[in-house]
Scaffold this active site. Structure first.
Site, PDB file in Angstrom:
ATOM      1  CE  LYS A  37      -1.397   1.868   3.613  1.00  0.00           C
ATOM      2  NZ  LYS A  37      -1.500   3.405   3.975  1.00  0.00           N
ATOM      3  CG  ASN A  38       2.174   2.541   3.186  1.00  0.00           C
ATOM      4  OD1 ASN A  38       1.114   2.788   3.502  1.00  0.00           O
ATOM      5  ND2 ASN A  38       3.254   2.065   4.733  1.00  0.00           N
ATOM      6  NE  ARG A 107       1.790  13.871   6.477  1.00  0.00           N
ATOM      7  CZ  ARG A 107       1.565  14.691   6.671  1.00  0.00           C
ATOM      8  NH1 ARG A 107       0.334  15.094   6.728  1.00  0.00           N
ATOM      9  NH2 ARG A 107       2.030  15.381   6.501  1.00  0.00           N
ATOM     10  CB  CYS A 131      -4.533   7.142  10.572  1.00  0.00           C
ATOM     11  SG  CYS A 131      -5.045   5.168  10.109  1.00  0.00           S
ATOM     12  NE  ARG A 136       0.364  10.762   9.684  1.00  0.00           N
ATOM     13  CZ  ARG A 136      -0.186   9.797   9.233  1.00  0.00           C
ATOM     14  NH1 ARG A 136       0.532   9.097   8.841  1.00  0.00           N
ATOM     15  NH2 ARG A 136      -1.193   9.989   8.998  1.00  0.00           N
ATOM     16  CG  ASP A 325       2.898   1.608   9.554  1.00  0.00           C
ATOM     17  OD1 ASP A 325       3.026   2.562  10.534  1.00  0.00           O
ATOM     18  OD2 ASP A 325       2.881   2.215   8.087  1.00  0.00           O
ATOM     19  CB  VAL A 347       7.679   7.181  14.370  1.00  0.00           C
ATOM     20  CG1 VAL A 347       7.090   7.623  12.682  1.00  0.00           C
ATOM     21  CG2 VAL A 347       9.413   6.818  13.749  1.00  0.00           C
ATOM     22  NE  ARG A 417      -6.658   5.202   5.091  1.00  0.00           N
ATOM     23  CZ  ARG A 417      -5.767   5.674   5.681  1.00  0.00           C
ATOM     24  NH1 ARG A 417      -6.504   5.433   7.762  1.00  0.00           N
ATOM     25  NH2 ARG A 417      -5.347   6.010   5.770  1.00  0.00           N
TER      26      ARG A 417
END
Length: 437
Positions: A37-38, A107, A131, A136, A325, A347, A417
């Protein structure tokens, strides 16, 4: 009410779906890790840099991917899907104003702002959502883009841009190795024809490397992949290509952690070990090394004897450190390891909303500053809980599967998601989930 194999047609984040989990359960068989996904989201955004066709393979069918498709279509692209393949075509019109509704959902959508500005000289994009895991801000993005000649103005929830002629040599130093800012700036710099850009303190996550590989295959000139210093020589035009997205390391890590609690010779397939060194290292530290087959690229894992595992102290960090994550999922595992463990979140320091929910299930965890202090318990008990974000939903699902009794997870739609066909995949390994819209 639906049992297993629920086919998600269109899921947004305005719904409050529930997932009912009755535990304890066992997971046996094979589970396939989908495309990242990322990785795919910034790659899809980068498709705006060309009018030629882009074919992406190993694309997961996720709510976030559908949102990005909606954004690309708003920008004038035509997108077709065939199983795990996306074909992105130009309609002949490029629109640089993106509406609020799709952008607010995630985002990663903001990363179309720079490419649209470079292509059109102007863009108007809503401030992004996503989220609820702490602040952020997009400051790093905007400050870096300003160096590239993009002036920005924020008003009424939108960011509008104008483009001025940049210097022939540009240096951008990121205050923090932000993945999103690194991806946004390097993608935008690719089409600054004749301009040399150096970005320092870059993120080096595998997803950044995947984006760089994609762009270079399109004809970009990016040097320094997998290092914290990137050099980009801007080109006039990028071409269309076919490209296969890497496997999702967070999905893989989630299923490995789940297997450590409820697996029966569970096989997690399509795993890239180089992307999960930090997770494998944690299991070694606990006294149970991961069984990884490098030829088959798969992990075989069964439920661990939790009483024999060692408690640990660990912290999240940018890659190659332990990924934030996977922190909520690891918190669930450590809540059942005897002794005191700690996880320090460096983070997203507010990423502990799942802990109150785990405590409702019988965990003993307290938070001091940005550290979770975990006292291992013998068991978890089913309870009503709420998922506050994507990875919290995954952590609570794992907790529900290992707990005794029924767990009802509300606001669970977050999970769609980031985990493709999760109910269908769970059903194939013998796990029953009930989803209530």
């Amino acid at each position: 009410m639906y049992l297993g194999g629920f086919k998600v047609k269109s899921i947004g984040l305005d719904t409050s779906g529930k997932m009912i989990v009755r535990g304890p359960q066992k997971a046996k068989g094979q589970i396939m890790v989908s495309g990242s996904k990322n990785s795919v989201l910034p790659i899809m955004g980068a498709s705006l840099l060309t009018d030629e066709d882009i074919v992406l393979k190993n694309v997961p069918d996720l709510a976030d991917v559908r949102t990005m498709i909606e954004i690309l279509e708003s920008a004038g692209k035509e997108v077709e899907r065939y199983d795990d393949e996306l074909v992105i075509k130009s309609s002949g019109i490029l629109n640089s104003e993106i509406p609020y509704e799709p952008v607010r959902k995630m985002r990663a959508s903001f990363n179309v702002y720079g490419p649209l500005t470079i292509r059109k000289g102007y863009a108007k994009v809503a401030l992004p959502g996503g989220c609820s895991i702490g602040a952020r801000p997009v400051d790093f993005h905007l400050e870096g883009l300003k160096k590239l000649g993009i002036e920005s103005n924020i008003e009424h929830g939108f960011v509008t841009s104008s483009l001025i002629k940049p210097n022939k040599e540009i240096n951008v130093s990121l205050p923090f190795p932000s993945v999103g800012a690194t991806e946004h700036i390097l993608t935008t710099a690719c089409l600054l024809d004749g301009v040399k850009t150096t970005i320092t303190n870059c993120a080096i996550e595998p997803e950044v490397t995947d984006l760089i590989n994609f762009l270079n295959e399109m004809g970009a000139r990016i040097f320094g992949s997998e290092t914290s210093i990137l050099k980009i020589e801007g080109v006039k035009k990028l071409k269309g290509i076919e490209y296969t997205v890497i496997p999702d390391r967070i999905e893989a890590g989630t299923y490995i952690i789940m297997g450590a609690l409820i697996g029966q010779d569970l096989i997690v397939k399509n795993v890239t070990a180089d992307h999960l060194h930090s997770l494998f290292s944690i299991f070694e530290k606990m006294g149970s090394p991961i069984d990884y087959d490098s030829k088959r690229r798969e992990v075989k894992i069964s439920a661990l004897q939790l009483s024999t595992l060692k408690s640990i102290s660990m912290e999240t960090a940018p890659f190659p450190g332990f990924p934030t994550d996977l922190q909520p999922q690891m918190t669930t595992l450590l809540s059942l390891v005897s002794g005191r463990s700690t996880i320090t979140e460096t983070v997203f320091k507010s990423r502990f909303y799942h802990i109150d929910e785990l405590n409702r299930m019988g965990a003993k965890i307290r938070v001091e500053d940005n550290t979770a202090i975990i006292e291992g318990v013998n068991k978890l008990s089913g309870a009503p809980v709420e998922a506050t974000d994507l990875r919290a939903a995954a952590a609570l699902l794992i907790a529900g599967l290992v707990a005794e009794g029924e767990t009802v997870i509300t606001n669970v739609d977050h999970i769609f998601r980031g985990y493709e066909k999760i109910q269908e995949k769970m059903e194939k390994i013998g796990v029953d989930l009930f989803y209530v819209k």
